[in-house]
Design a protein around this motif. Structure first.
Motif, PDB file in Angstrom:
ATOM      1  N   UNK A   1       0.563  -1.206  -0.031  1.00 39.30           N
ATOM      2  CA  UNK A   1       0.070   0.054  -0.088  1.00 39.30           C
ATOM      3  C   UNK A   1       0.709   1.571  -0.033  1.00 39.30           C
ATOM      4  N   UNK A   2       0.688   2.257  -0.905  1.00 35.04           N
ATOM      5  CA  UNK A   2       2.126   3.365  -0.893  1.00 35.04           C
ATOM      6  C   UNK A   2       1.134   4.730  -0.350  1.00 35.04           C
ATOM      7  N   UNK A   3       2.172   5.245   0.436  1.00 37.31           N
ATOM      8  CA  UNK A   3       1.866   6.212   1.689  1.00 37.31           C
ATOM      9  C   UNK A   3       1.165   7.244   1.046  1.00 37.31           C
ATOM     10  N   UNK A   4      -0.152   7.648   1.251  1.00 35.53           N
ATOM     11  CA  UNK A   4      -0.415   9.138   1.017  1.00 35.53           C
ATOM     12  C   UNK A   4       0.338  10.033   1.741  1.00 35.53           C
ATOM     13  N   UNK A   5       1.537  10.068   2.033  1.00 36.09           N
ATOM     14  CA  UNK A   5       2.628  11.345   3.168  1.00 36.09           C
ATOM     15  C   UNK A   5       3.304  11.596   1.218  1.00 36.09           C
ATOM     16  N   UNK A   6       2.414  12.546   1.546  1.00 34.62           N
ATOM     17  CA  UNK A   6       3.084  13.371  -0.413  1.00 34.62           C
ATOM     18  C   UNK A   6       4.783  13.699  -0.544  1.00 34.62           C
ATOM     19  N   UNK A   7       4.947  14.332   1.075  1.00 34.20           N
ATOM     20  CA  UNK A   7       5.883  14.732   1.543  1.00 34.20           C
ATOM     21  C   UNK A   7       7.400  13.935   1.260  1.00 34.20           C
ATOM     22  N   UNK A   8       7.150  12.892   0.974  1.00 28.88           N
ATOM     23  CA  UNK A   8       7.574  11.930   1.189  1.00 28.88           C
ATOM     24  C   UNK A   8       8.672  11.348  -0.176  1.00 28.88           C
ATOM     25  N   UNK A   9       8.326  11.456  -1.150  1.00 31.18           N
ATOM     26  CA  UNK A   9       8.222  11.652  -2.528  1.00 31.18           C
ATOM     27  C   UNK A   9       8.993  12.360  -3.549  1.00 31.18           C
ATOM     28  N   UNK A  10      10.342  11.874  -3.748  1.00 32.90           N
ATOM     29  CA  UNK A  10      11.252  12.510  -4.587  1.00 32.90           C
ATOM     30  C   UNK A  10      10.491  12.139  -6.373  1.00 32.90           C
ATOM     31  N   UNK A  11      10.283  11.482  -6.478  1.00 30.04           N
ATOM     32  CA  UNK A  11      10.003  10.645  -7.901  1.00 30.04           C
ATOM     33  C   UNK A  11       8.641  10.100  -7.815  1.00 30.04           C
TER      34      UNK A  11
END
Length: 426
Positions: A125-135
Motif C-alpha cells: 500500500x503506497x503511503x499518502x504522505x506526499x512529502x516523502x516522494x521525490x519521484x
C-alpha cells in the motif's frame, strides 16, 4: 465525406480528443532527477536480512520487520530485502507474503549480482504522505534480469489524493512502478490499483514483457495511464485488463518495436501513440503493433497524436492497428496532428507540424461508435499523413438517425473493404 466543409465537425473532434498530456513527460522521466545509483549489489546484507534468507536465496520481508496491519510503515524491511537480494550471489527472491504492508518510496537500484524475482503474494500500500516522494513510488533502475510476479496488488491508494491532481501538485505525483534502464524484465500476474500517476512506466529499457496484469483506477481521473512506454525497445504488453481515467496503453517518443496484444481496455482514453513533439530532442517512434484488443466505452479508440506547435522534428512510422473491436467507443480511429492539451485549443491550425506520420495501417476494425464520426484523420497541410491504409474498417454508429461518417484532412493512402461512409482517403 471529409473536406473543409466539415469545419464544425473537425472542431468538435479536436475538443473531444484533447486530454492532459503536458504532465506526461514529467511523470515518465523519473530518472532525470535521480543520481546514478550506487552498485546495490556490492552492499553488505544486514545481519537480519542474512537470517531471513533461506537456502534458496529468498528474502522474506515479514522476517525483516515488515508488519501486516496496513498501518505500520514497512518501507525499511522491503528496502533491506532488496539490498540483500541484489547483493546475493546467484538468483534471489524478495518475498512479499500475504497481508497488507504500508510502504513509502522504494528504490530498487542495481546493478545486481544475479537475476532477481520479486514475489508479490501480498499487497503493498503506497503511503499518502506526499512529502516523502521525490519521484516515483517503486522504481527499479539499472537492473538486468528481473521478474515481478504473483497474485498480490500494488495499491497506490490514489483515491485519497486525486483531488490534488487538479492543481499544480500533479507534477509531484508518483508513478506506481517504474522500470528505468532495465534489460530483460517481466511484470506478470499482479494487480495495480489506484496509482497516483501512471501505473506502470517503462522508460529507457529493453526486452520488457508485461502480461496477465489487471490495472484499475477511476474513469474520471487523468494521468492514471495503465502502461506507458517511452524511449524503450522490444516491449510486449499482452493479455491484460486495463481500465483507468487515461490511456490504457500509451507509447511515447523513442519507442521501437512495441507489441500491444490482447488488451481489454475500458474505461479510459483508449490506446495511443503520443503525445509527440511536446519537448525538444524527442526520438522517432517506429514498429508499433496493436492487435486483438477490445475497447469498451472509452473516450477514444486507437489514436496517434502530435502537437500542433511541436518542439521536435521526428517521425512516427510503421504503425499497425488490427483486429480491434470497438464497443460504443467515442472517436474509434484518430490521427491528430493538431493535438492541444488545454481545454480550449487555439484552433489556428498553423500547418507547421514537425511530426511526420507515415505508413499507418488500420485493419479489421469493427464494432460500434458512440459518436457519428468514427474516423478522424486530421493531418497537417505541410506534413500530410502518407501511406495510410483503411482495410476492412466497419464501425457503425450506435445511435439513431445519423449515419457513420469519416473526416480525412491531408491524409493520403488507400481504403479497401471498408464501409462506404468510412472510405474517405484520397
Amino acid at each position: 465525406m471529409a473536406s473543409a466543409n466539415n469545419a464544425l465537425r473537425v472542431f468538435f473532434i479536436l475538443a473531444v480528443v484533447s486530454a492532459v498530456c503536458t504532465a506526461k513527460r514529467t511523470g515518465a522521466k523519473t530518472g532525470d532527477s535521480t543520481a546514478a545509483p550506487a552498485a546495490s549489489g556490492g552492499a553488505a546484507a544486514s545481519e537480519g536480512a542474512t537470517k531471513a534468507a533461506g537456502a534458496s536465496g529468498t528474502f522474506d520481508i515479514s522476517k525483516l520487520g515488515a508488519t501486516n496491519d496496513d498501518k505500520t510503515d514497512s518501507t525499511k524491511a522491503v528496502q533491506d530485502a532488496w539490498t540483500s537480494a541484489c547483493g546475493a550471489t546467484g538468483s534471489a527472491t524478495v518475498l512479499i507474503p500475504k497481508g497488507d504492508y504500508l510502504v513509502g518510496p522504494l528504490n530498487f537500484s542495481g546493478p545486481c549480482k544475479g537475476a532477481i524475482t520479486i514475489q508479490l503474494d501480498g499487497n503493498l500500500l503506497g503511503s499518502n504522505d506526499l512529502a516523502k516522494y521525490t519521484a516515483s513510488w517503486i522504481e527499479v533502475s539499472h537492473v538486468d534480469n528481473i521478474v515481478i510476479t504473483g497474485s498480490g496488488t500494488l495499491d497506490g491508494q490514489g483515491t485519497a489524493v486525486y483531488t490534488k491532481t487538479k492543481t499544480d501538485t500533479v507534477k509531484a505525483m508518483p508513478n506506481t512502478l517504474v522500470l528505468f534502464y532495465v534489460t530483460n524484465g517481466t511484470v506478470s500476474g499482479i494487480k495495480l490499483l489506484n496509482s497516483k500517476f501512471f501505473h506502470i512506466n517503462i522508460d529507457a529499457s529493453k526486452n520488457i514483457t508485461v502480461k496477465d496484469v489487471n490495472i484499475t483506477a477511476p474513469g474520471d481521473v487523468e494521468n492514471t495511464d495503465g502502461v506507458h512506454v517511452g524511449e524503450s525497445s522490444k516491449v510486449s504488453i499482452t493479455n491484460s485488463t486495463i481500465g483507468t481515467g487515461d490511456d490504457c496503453v500509451s507509447v511515447g517518443p523513442g519507442s521501437d518495436g512495441v507489441m500491444v496484444n490482447s488488451i481489454i481496455c475500458g474505461p479510459g482514453q483508449g490506446i495511443s501513440i503520443g503525445c509527440l513533439g511536446r519537448y525538444k530532442d524527442e526520438k522517432d517512434v517506429k514498429d508499433v503493433t496493436v492487435r486483438d484488443c477490445v475497447l469498451k466505452k472509452t473516450t477514444n479508440g486507437v489514436r496517434i497524436k502530435s502537437y500542433e506547435d511541436a518542439e521536435s522534428v521526428l517521425t512516427a512510422s510503421h504503425l499497425t492497428f488490427e483486429n480491434i473491436r470497438m464497443e460504443e467507443v467515442a472517436n474509434p480511429i484518430i490521427i491528430d496532428q493538431y493535438f492541444c492539451p488545454q481545454k480550449v485549443c487555439p484552433g489556428k491550425q498553423s500547418n507547421s507540424s514537425h511530426v511526420i506520420v507515415k505508413d499507418v495501417t488500420f485493419r479489421n476494425i469493427t464494432g460500434t461508435s458512440s459518436t457519428p464520426q468514427a474516423i478522424s484523420l486530421l493531418c497537417s497541410q505541410s506534413q500530410p499523413c502518407s501511406g495510410v491504409s483503411l482495410i476492412d474498417v466497419n464501425v457503425e454508429y450506435a445511435g439513431k438517425n445519423n449515419k457513420t461518417m469519416a473526416v480525412c484532412n491531408n491524409a493520403k493512402g488507400t481504403a479497401k473493404g471498408s464501409a462506404e461512409g468510412l472510405a474517405c482517403l484520397a
